[in-house]
Enzyme design. Structure first.
Site, PDB file in Angstrom:
ATOM      1  N   ARG A  84       0.872  -1.167   0.000  1.00 50.21           N
ATOM      2  CA  ARG A  84       0.000   0.000   0.000  1.00 50.21           C
ATOM      3  C   ARG A  84       0.916   1.226   0.000  1.00 50.21           C
ATOM      4  NH1 ARG A  84      -1.954  -3.533   4.070  1.00 50.21           N
ATOM      5  NH2 ARG A  84      -4.037  -4.384   3.628  1.00 50.21           N
TER       6      ARG A  84
ATOM      7  N   LYS B  97      -1.772  -2.371   8.056  1.00 51.95           N
ATOM      8  CA  LYS B  97      -2.903  -1.825   8.802  1.00 51.95           C
ATOM      9  C   LYS B  97      -2.946  -2.399  10.212  1.00 51.95           C
ATOM     10  CE  LYS B  97      -5.998  -0.855   4.900  1.00 51.95           C
ATOM     11  NZ  LYS B  97      -7.311  -1.135   4.286  1.00 51.95           N
TER      12      LYS B  97
ATOM     13  N   HIS C 249      -2.101   1.989  -6.174  1.00 49.76           N
ATOM     14  CA  HIS C 249      -2.939   0.839  -5.854  1.00 49.76           C
ATOM     15  C   HIS C 249      -3.054  -0.130  -7.023  1.00 49.76           C
ATOM     16  CE1 HIS C 249      -5.650  -1.253  -3.212  1.00 49.76           C
ATOM     17  NE2 HIS C 249      -6.601  -1.277  -4.134  1.00 49.76           N
TER      18      HIS C 249
ATOM     19  N   ARG D 207      -0.192  -2.479  -6.810  1.00 48.61           N
ATOM     20  CA  ARG D 207      -0.483  -3.517  -5.802  1.00 48.61           C
ATOM     21  C   ARG D 207      -1.396  -4.584  -6.395  1.00 48.61           C
ATOM     22  NH1 ARG D 207      -1.173  -4.716  -0.207  1.00 48.61           N
ATOM     23  NH2 ARG D 207      -3.328  -5.081   0.444  1.00 48.61           N
TER      24      ARG D 207
ATOM     25  N   HIS E 198      -3.754  -9.220   3.907  1.00 47.76           N
ATOM     26  CA  HIS E 198      -5.194  -9.312   4.099  1.00 47.76           C
ATOM     27  C   HIS E 198      -5.511 -10.173   5.316  1.00 47.76           C
ATOM     28  CE1 HIS E 198      -6.167  -8.340  -0.380  1.00 47.76           C
ATOM     29  NE2 HIS E 198      -5.951  -7.249   0.342  1.00 47.76           N
TER      30      HIS E 198
ATOM     31  N   TYR F  75     -10.419  -8.688  -4.207  1.00 49.42           N
ATOM     32  CA  TYR F  75      -9.361  -7.804  -4.713  1.00 49.42           C
ATOM     33  C   TYR F  75      -8.755  -8.324  -5.994  1.00 49.42           C
ATOM     34  CZ  TYR F  75      -5.344  -4.663  -4.186  1.00 49.42           C
ATOM     35  OH  TYR F  75      -4.396  -3.691  -4.356  1.00 49.42           O
TER      36      TYR F  75
END
Length: 278
Positions: A137, A159, A220, A223, A246, A255
């Site tokens: 990211r 994240k 993105h 990615r 993820h 995705y």
């Protein structure tokens, strides 16, 4: 294990004919659906059961109409029930309902990325290369610290401060080392005046690189290209999910909605840059 399951499939088809009294056409339909699925389904032997991961197969058939998909999955469920009724404990994964996003970021082809890199400056080249070969990211790239980069791995802080380790291709390491050798950095891979470059600064670099070859590309999308290339290169979806950071494979399925079969391969075999020659 797949060999055993194929043997059980023959027994299942005979059961449908002799016990259930199904027609030849119906039995043929079951045979074709299950045989096709077994080419993509990941079969994992757990301690007390066999796990059948349907996710790779569901991605493969995702472009079909809902009625056809339902029919194929129903055949697999019936076969699984038969196995469980006949001394084999089998659990299905990825059999739940999955909502797919209406719009997905379009991946950039490997050829277009290589073309854009051929016109890139050293810093630009490293930014694009790391996004493409690490699947980062933009927030992860701007926060990437020197201490988290080794000769073969990059530790990424994703994240929720969740850590993951992603393989660093030799070509990516070479480009990174050459870039870092040009100036002294204190903490971050991408710095200016002792401070990390902002997300907007890195995003602008990506946009500028691809604008030279007539493309409008976001970080993105790189990615997404990383994930698409790995899955098209037969990397297991579980591995790709982990590399992307993820929390579940369902997220990876949304995705990376693709139409290719997935089989087990390692990262270097799957990513096209691993085979690029100087």
């Amino acid at each position: 294990m797949k060999k055993l399951i194929k043997t059980k499939l023959r027994e299942f088809l005979k059961y449908l004919e002799d016990i259930r009294g199904y027609s030849d056409l119906t039995i043929k339909s079951y045979d074709e659906s299950i045989t096709e699925a077994l080419l993509s389904i990941e079969v994992l032997e757990e301690k007390n059961h066999i796990l059948l991961n349907l996710m790779p197969y569901r991605i493969k058939i995702s472009s079909l109409n809902s009625k056809t998909i339902s029919k194929k999955l129903s055949a697999i469920r019936s076969f699984t029930e038969y196995l469980n009724d006949n001394e084999m404990r089998v659990i299905l994964r990825g059999d739940d309902s999955i909502k797919v996003a209406k719009t997905l970021p379009k991946p950039i082809s490997h050829a277009h990325i290589i073309e854009a890199l051929s016109f890139a400056e050293p810093e630009e080249r490293v930014v694009v290369t790391l996004l493409y070969t690490l699947g980062l990211r933009i927030s992860e790239l701007t926060s990437l610290e020197l201490k988290d980069v080794s000769s073969e791995w990059v530790r990424v802080i994703g994240k929720g401060s969740k850590q993951r380790d992603v393989p660093l291709l030799a070509q990516s390491k070479k480009a990174l080392d050459e870039y870092l050798s040009k100036s002294v950095r204190k903490k971050f891979v991408f710095e200016k005046n002792g401070e990390k470059l902002s997300e907007n600064s890195l995003r602008y670099i990506v946009i500028k690189v691809f604008k030279r070859v007539g493309l409008k590309v976001s970080p993105h999308q790189l990615r997404h290209s990383f994930a698409s290339q790995l899955l098209n290169g037969n990397a297991p979806i579980a591995d790709v999910s982990e590399l992307l950071g993820h929390s579940s494979m369902a997220t990876t399925q949304i995705y990376t909605k693709l139409g290719s079969a997935l089989k087990q391969q390692n990262y270097n075999m799957a990513h096209p840059l691993s085979g690029v020659k100087e």
